[in-house]
Design an enzyme around this catalytic site. Structure first.
Site, PDB file in Angstrom:
ATOM      1  CE1 TYR A  57      31.662   6.436  53.639  1.00  0.00           C
ATOM      2  CE2 TYR A  57      31.154   8.108  55.302  1.00  0.00           C
ATOM      3  CZ  TYR A  57      31.740   7.743  54.101  1.00  0.00           C
ATOM      4  OH  TYR A  57      32.407   8.689  53.358  1.00  0.00           O
ATOM      5  CB  ILE A  58      33.306   5.515  59.845  1.00  0.00           C
ATOM      6  CG1 ILE A  58      32.603   6.792  59.340  1.00  0.00           C
ATOM      7  CG2 ILE A  58      34.727   5.829  60.283  1.00  0.00           C
ATOM      8  CD1 ILE A  58      32.390   7.869  60.383  1.00  0.00           C
ATOM      9  CG  ASP A  63      26.632  -3.391  62.570  1.00  0.00           C
ATOM     10  OD1 ASP A  63      27.419  -2.519  62.192  1.00  0.00           O
ATOM     11  OD2 ASP A  63      25.382  -3.216  62.577  1.00  0.00           O
ATOM     12  CG  ASN A  64      22.122  -3.115  66.075  1.00  0.00           C
ATOM     13  OD1 ASN A  64      22.535  -2.538  65.063  1.00  0.00           O
ATOM     14  ND2 ASN A  64      21.432  -2.492  67.018  1.00  0.00           N
ATOM     15  CG  ASP A  85      22.060  -4.001  70.519  1.00  0.00           C
ATOM     16  OD1 ASP A  85      22.543  -3.221  71.370  1.00  0.00           O
ATOM     17  OD2 ASP A  85      21.192  -3.661  69.704  1.00  0.00           O
ATOM     18  CG  PHE A  92      33.373   2.532  64.110  1.00  0.00           C
ATOM     19  CD1 PHE A  92      33.881   3.739  63.655  1.00  0.00           C
ATOM     20  CD2 PHE A  92      34.185   1.420  64.058  1.00  0.00           C
ATOM     21  CE1 PHE A  92      35.176   3.829  63.167  1.00  0.00           C
ATOM     22  CE2 PHE A  92      35.482   1.491  63.566  1.00  0.00           C
ATOM     23  CZ  PHE A  92      35.976   2.707  63.118  1.00  0.00           C
ATOM     24  CE  LYS A 140      25.331   7.526  59.429  1.00  0.00           C
ATOM     25  NZ  LYS A 140      26.391   7.584  58.451  1.00  0.00           N
ATOM     26  CB  SER A 171      30.746  13.987  66.317  1.00  0.00           C
ATOM     27  OG  SER A 171      30.238  15.008  65.515  1.00  0.00           O
ATOM     28  CE1 TYR A 189      25.491  10.765  66.322  1.00  0.00           C
ATOM     29  CE2 TYR A 189      25.966  13.018  65.628  1.00  0.00           C
ATOM     30  CZ  TYR A 189      26.336  11.689  65.739  1.00  0.00           C
ATOM     31  OH  TYR A 189      27.578  11.288  65.269  1.00  0.00           O
ATOM     32  CE  LYS A 213      28.384   9.545  68.685  1.00  0.00           C
ATOM     33  NZ  LYS A 213      29.222   8.413  68.338  1.00  0.00           N
TER      34      LYS A 213
END
Ligand code: NAD
Ligand code: UDP
Length: 379
Positions: free
Chosen positions: A37-38, A57-58, A91, A113, A117, A157, A183, A187
């Site tokens: 998304y981001i 991206d995996n 990965d 990124f 999440k 975050s 999670y 972070k």
């Protein structure tokens, strides 16, 4: 039949400003988790701003037609920007894959990124979360170090602040206390590793971007948030209720110490958030920038869950069925940012407010009722 999203792409391209193709190309940046998304929204802004990107991206949380193809989100970004996105299904924990990549391209910086999440999933699978998010970042920075690429922007975050001791949250607020789930801890732990890295070697330049609640979609309606499962977050759940994919929204808690009793969050439009990364990149590549620095990316204004529901009803013209239910375990009453440091040092400020967040989410949802798989679902 031409799919709806393709028609809107053509329309968007015909009305959007012409590209300055003669302008000088900027640096090449490695983007991890860029299919999500981001990442996808940030890449769209970067390509428009003349950066080149290589994406890894995996595919664990973004849709691709098969393992060898680039994610649909990035195909749409290519259509939108008329620029090429180089993609590798790699990965971040694959050290030899990363080393090959660093030898094949000359990266000026990395925007990281890639992470798992889901708060609730992290409670069930803590080890997987630490392995992916913390050990994964370690593997990435090791590869960066081996290849002498020492500029990094990290997707952090507001969750690192834990339960607020004061509001609005400034970057000086303590971190790492009372974080209720793996999670959030992943972070926080990663931030600490990155700080230690920058203390150990002053060639490293690291920016920690602490996002508040990203919502919305690109104004074209071509890219947006596409949860692969039942959404955990408020906005995607709300918009799936509006489109009829879900029956009603459970509002988690109506007895918080807030004016309407529901939780308050600092929702930030995804385009503002994406532009925040451009400003951070400019800062990072400024020779005067040193060390590791954190910035809040939020609007500085909080809206309650019910205020968001009402705004969504207003812009969509749809009634949202909702039920007031129990608080969700681990949720906080009120969270919002003080974004002044980003304004002062990054020259960044969020410009898009709640109606635009809802309008853009609704356009994306209407045009892609089943997300990126909508085309494949058509008879
Ligand atoms: P997302 O799930 O849409 O995107 C993350 C991408 O990373 C996915 O495409 C996934 O396939 C990929 N990925 C995951 N693990 C990987 C690995 N080991 N190797 C390679 N790729 C991997 O999530 P998003 O909302 O775009 O979030 C991006 C980042 O921002 C994450 O680090 C997240 O923790 C952080 N963040 C998100 C929010 C939010 O509300 N969306 C808020 C604060 C921080
Ligand atoms: N929320 C809700 N129903 C949902 C999802 C979320 O009422 O289906 C509430 C949640 O309790 C919080 C706010 O919406 O007050 C934002 O939650 P979200 O999961 O989107 O983000 P968070 O702030 O938890 O990271």
């Amino acid at each position: 039949m031409i799919p709806y999203w393709l028609l809107s792409c053509l329309l968007y391209l015909s009305i959007s400003s012409p590209k300055l193709s003669e302008a000088k190309q900027k640096a090449t940046v490695l983007i991890t988790g860029g299919g999500g998304y981001i990442g996808s929204h940030t890449i769209a802004e970067m390509l428009d701003d003349k950066y080149s990107v290589v994406v890894i991206d995996n595919l664990s949380n973004c849709y691709a037609f098969n393992d060898t193809e680039k994610p649909e989100s990035l195909k749409r970004v290519e259509m939108l920007t008329k620029k090429k996105v180089i993609f590798h299904n790699t990965d971040i924990r694959d050290s030899s894959g990363l080393n090959k990549l660093f030898k094949s391209y000359k990266f000026a910086a990395v925007i990281h990124f890639a992470a798992l999440k889901s708060v609730s999933e992290s409670v069930r699978k803590p080890v997987e979360y630490y392995e992916n998010n913390v050990a994964g970042t370690n593997s990435l920075i090791q590869a960066m170090k081996n290849n002498n690429v020492k500029k990094l922007i990290y997707s952090s975050s507001a969750t690192v602040y834990g339960s607020p001791q004061y509001l609005p949250l400034t970057e000086k607020h303590p971190t790492g206390q009372n974080i209720t789930n793996p999670y959030g801890k992943s972070k926080y732990f990663t931030e600490e590793i990155l700080k230690d890295l920058s203390y150990s070697d002053n060639e490293w330049k690291i920016i920690l971007l602490r996002y508040f609640n990203p919502v919305g979609a690109h104004p074209s309606g071509l890219i947006g948030e596409d949860p692969t499962d039942i959404p955990n977050n408020l906005m995607p759940y709300l918009s799936q209720v509006a489109i009829g994919r879900r029956n009603h929204l459970d509002v988690f808690g109506s007895d918080y110490p807030t004016p309407d009793g529901t939780g308050i969050r600092d929702f930030i439009h995804i385009t503002d958030l994406a532009i925040g990364h451009l400003r951070a990149l400019e800062k990072l590549t400024n020779p005067a920038f040193k060390g590791c620095r954190a910035y809040n990316l939020g609007t500085g204004k909080g809206y309650s869950v019910l205020e968001l529901v009402k705004a969504f009803e207003r812009v969509s013209g749809r009634r949202i069925n909702y039920k007031l239910t129990e608080r969700r375990k681990g949720d906080l009453a009120i969270v919002y940012a003080d974004p002044k440091l980003a304004e002062k040092e990054l020259n960044w400020i969020a410009k898009r407010y709640i109606d635009q967040m809802c309008e853009d989410t609704w356009r994306w949802q209407r045009q892609n009722p089943n997300g990126y798989q909508s085309d494949q679902d058509e008879p």
